[in-house]
Write a protein that holds these residues in place. Structure first.
Motif, PDB file in Angstrom:
ATOM      1  N   LEU A  98      21.060 -26.786 -49.940  1.00  0.00           N
ATOM      2  CA  LEU A  98      20.472 -26.037 -48.439  1.00  0.00           C
ATOM      3  C   LEU A  98      19.471 -25.481 -48.350  1.00  0.00           C
ATOM      4  N   ASP A  99      19.318 -25.830 -47.585  1.00  0.00           N
ATOM      5  CA  ASP A  99      17.350 -25.285 -47.599  1.00  0.00           C
ATOM      6  C   ASP A  99      17.892 -23.947 -46.015  1.00  0.00           C
ATOM      7  N   LEU A 100      17.508 -22.726 -46.537  1.00  0.00           N
ATOM      8  CA  LEU A 100      17.250 -21.474 -45.379  1.00  0.00           C
ATOM      9  C   LEU A 100      15.532 -21.186 -44.964  1.00  0.00           C
ATOM     10  N   ASP A 101      15.555 -21.304 -43.891  1.00  0.00           N
ATOM     11  CA  ASP A 101      14.496 -21.214 -43.482  1.00  0.00           C
ATOM     12  C   ASP A 101      13.788 -20.028 -42.467  1.00  0.00           C
ATOM     13  N   SER A 102      13.369 -19.733 -42.800  1.00  0.00           N
ATOM     14  CA  SER A 102      12.641 -18.580 -41.593  1.00  0.00           C
ATOM     15  C   SER A 102      11.549 -18.678 -40.098  1.00  0.00           C
ATOM     16  N   HIS A 103      11.544 -18.238 -39.346  1.00  0.00           N
ATOM     17  CA  HIS A 103      10.693 -19.075 -38.029  1.00  0.00           C
ATOM     18  C   HIS A 103       9.876 -17.331 -37.312  1.00  0.00           C
ATOM     19  N   VAL A 104       8.826 -17.080 -37.328  1.00  0.00           N
ATOM     20  CA  VAL A 104       8.384 -15.496 -36.618  1.00  0.00           C
ATOM     21  C   VAL A 104       8.446 -16.630 -34.932  1.00  0.00           C
ATOM     22  N   LYS A 105       8.759 -15.949 -34.182  1.00  0.00           N
ATOM     23  CA  LYS A 105       7.920 -16.216 -32.677  1.00  0.00           C
ATOM     24  C   LYS A 105       7.834 -14.807 -31.765  1.00  0.00           C
ATOM     25  N   THR A 106       6.452 -15.374 -31.597  1.00  0.00           N
ATOM     26  CA  THR A 106       6.207 -13.845 -30.594  1.00  0.00           C
ATOM     27  C   THR A 106       6.746 -14.104 -29.211  1.00  0.00           C
ATOM     28  N   VAL A 107       7.498 -12.582 -28.689  1.00  0.00           N
ATOM     29  CA  VAL A 107       7.531 -12.961 -27.362  1.00  0.00           C
ATOM     30  C   VAL A 107       6.287 -11.957 -26.919  1.00  0.00           C
ATOM     31  N   LEU A 128      -0.596 -10.269 -34.591  1.00  0.00           N
ATOM     32  CA  LEU A 128      -0.621  -8.612 -35.362  1.00  0.00           C
ATOM     33  C   LEU A 128       0.261  -7.334 -34.131  1.00  0.00           C
ATOM     34  N   GLY A 129       0.525  -6.778 -34.863  1.00  0.00           N
ATOM     35  CA  GLY A 129       1.723  -5.165 -33.944  1.00  0.00           C
ATOM     36  C   GLY A 129       2.204  -5.895 -32.299  1.00  0.00           C
ATOM     37  N   ARG A 130       2.379  -7.515 -32.709  1.00  0.00           N
ATOM     38  CA  ARG A 130       3.591  -8.133 -31.036  1.00  0.00           C
ATOM     39  C   ARG A 130       4.037  -8.259 -31.519  1.00  0.00           C
ATOM     40  N   LYS A 131       5.590  -7.873 -30.851  1.00  0.00           N
ATOM     41  CA  LYS A 131       6.670  -8.045 -31.004  1.00  0.00           C
ATOM     42  C   LYS A 131       7.382  -9.284 -30.895  1.00  0.00           C
ATOM     43  N   SER A 132       8.511  -9.662 -31.795  1.00  0.00           N
ATOM     44  CA  SER A 132       8.686 -10.787 -31.891  1.00  0.00           C
ATOM     45  C   SER A 132      10.647 -11.274 -32.475  1.00  0.00           C
ATOM     46  N   TYR A 133      10.436 -12.170 -32.974  1.00  0.00           N
ATOM     47  CA  TYR A 133      11.764 -12.211 -32.950  1.00  0.00           C
ATOM     48  C   TYR A 133      11.500 -12.916 -34.349  1.00  0.00           C
ATOM     49  N   HIS A 134      13.194 -13.044 -35.304  1.00  0.00           N
ATOM     50  CA  HIS A 134      12.596 -14.588 -36.775  1.00  0.00           C
ATOM     51  C   HIS A 134      13.871 -14.035 -37.535  1.00  0.00           C
ATOM     52  N   PRO A 135      14.443 -15.617 -36.169  1.00  0.00           N
ATOM     53  CA  PRO A 135      15.383 -16.491 -36.710  1.00  0.00           C
ATOM     54  C   PRO A 135      15.398 -16.632 -38.231  1.00  0.00           C
ATOM     55  N   LEU A 136      16.853 -17.079 -38.732  1.00  0.00           N
ATOM     56  CA  LEU A 136      17.483 -17.262 -39.900  1.00  0.00           C
ATOM     57  C   LEU A 136      17.959 -18.805 -39.561  1.00  0.00           C
ATOM     58  N   PHE A 137      17.447 -20.367 -40.489  1.00  0.00           N
ATOM     59  CA  PHE A 137      18.095 -21.232 -39.968  1.00  0.00           C
ATOM     60  C   PHE A 137      18.469 -21.979 -41.655  1.00  0.00           C
ATOM     61  N   CYS A 138      19.405 -22.206 -40.981  1.00  0.00           N
ATOM     62  CA  CYS A 138      20.263 -23.533 -42.609  1.00  0.00           C
ATOM     63  C   CYS A 138      19.863 -25.086 -42.039  1.00  0.00           C
ATOM     64  N   PHE A 139      19.400 -25.754 -43.222  1.00  0.00           N
ATOM     65  CA  PHE A 139      19.443 -27.051 -43.219  1.00  0.00           C
ATOM     66  C   PHE A 139      20.138 -27.961 -44.098  1.00  0.00           C
ATOM     67  N   ILE A 140      20.720 -29.111 -44.060  1.00  0.00           N
ATOM     68  CA  ILE A 140      20.858 -29.706 -45.106  1.00  0.00           C
ATOM     69  C   ILE A 140      20.002 -30.325 -45.804  1.00  0.00           C
ATOM     70  N   GLU A 167      19.031 -33.068 -47.571  1.00  0.00           N
ATOM     71  CA  GLU A 167      18.056 -34.524 -47.876  1.00  0.00           C
ATOM     72  C   GLU A 167      18.131 -34.697 -46.478  1.00  0.00           C
ATOM     73  N   THR A 168      19.037 -34.393 -45.923  1.00  0.00           N
ATOM     74  CA  THR A 168      19.627 -35.146 -44.284  1.00  0.00           C
ATOM     75  C   THR A 168      18.164 -34.336 -43.950  1.00  0.00           C
ATOM     76  N   ARG A 169      17.927 -33.457 -43.617  1.00  0.00           N
ATOM     77  CA  ARG A 169      17.412 -32.000 -42.445  1.00  0.00           C
ATOM     78  C   ARG A 169      18.622 -31.616 -41.380  1.00  0.00           C
ATOM     79  N   ASP A 170      19.606 -32.002 -41.645  1.00  0.00           N
ATOM     80  CA  ASP A 170      20.396 -31.713 -39.875  1.00  0.00           C
ATOM     81  C   ASP A 170      20.921 -30.512 -40.639  1.00  0.00           C
TER      82      ASP A 170
END
Length: 69
Positions: free
Chosen positions: A3-12, A28-40, A42-45
């Motif tokens: 299981l691969d857990l990845d996070s990503h910063v997305k500026t809004v 820097l200093g901008r509002k954002s979201y920081h979602p967490l994703f879970c992938f397999i 080996e297959t990146r599903d």
């Protein structure tokens, strides 16, 4: 299975719901979201994702992901 857990910063822009100031290296200093994703690893599903405000650190909520999968 790996299981691969990845996070990503997305500026809004504007006053988006749940957006907050936090770690945002490109805007820097901008509002954002920081979602967490879970992938397999080996297959990146895509298995699961969690929508989080921008002031969460990258590992926040990872234990609940692993307990629910």
């Amino acid at each position: 299975m790996t299981l691969d857990l990845d996070s990503h910063v997305k500026t809004v822009y504007g006053n988006q719901q749940l957006a907050s100031n936090g770690y945002n290296p490109k805007n820097l200093g901008r509002k954002s979201y920081h979602p967490l994703f879970c992938f397999i690893g080996e297959t990146r599903d895509f298995l699961w994702g969690r929508f989080r405000p921008g002031n969460r650190y990258s590992g926040h909520g990872a234990a609940s992901v692993l307990g629910g999968v």
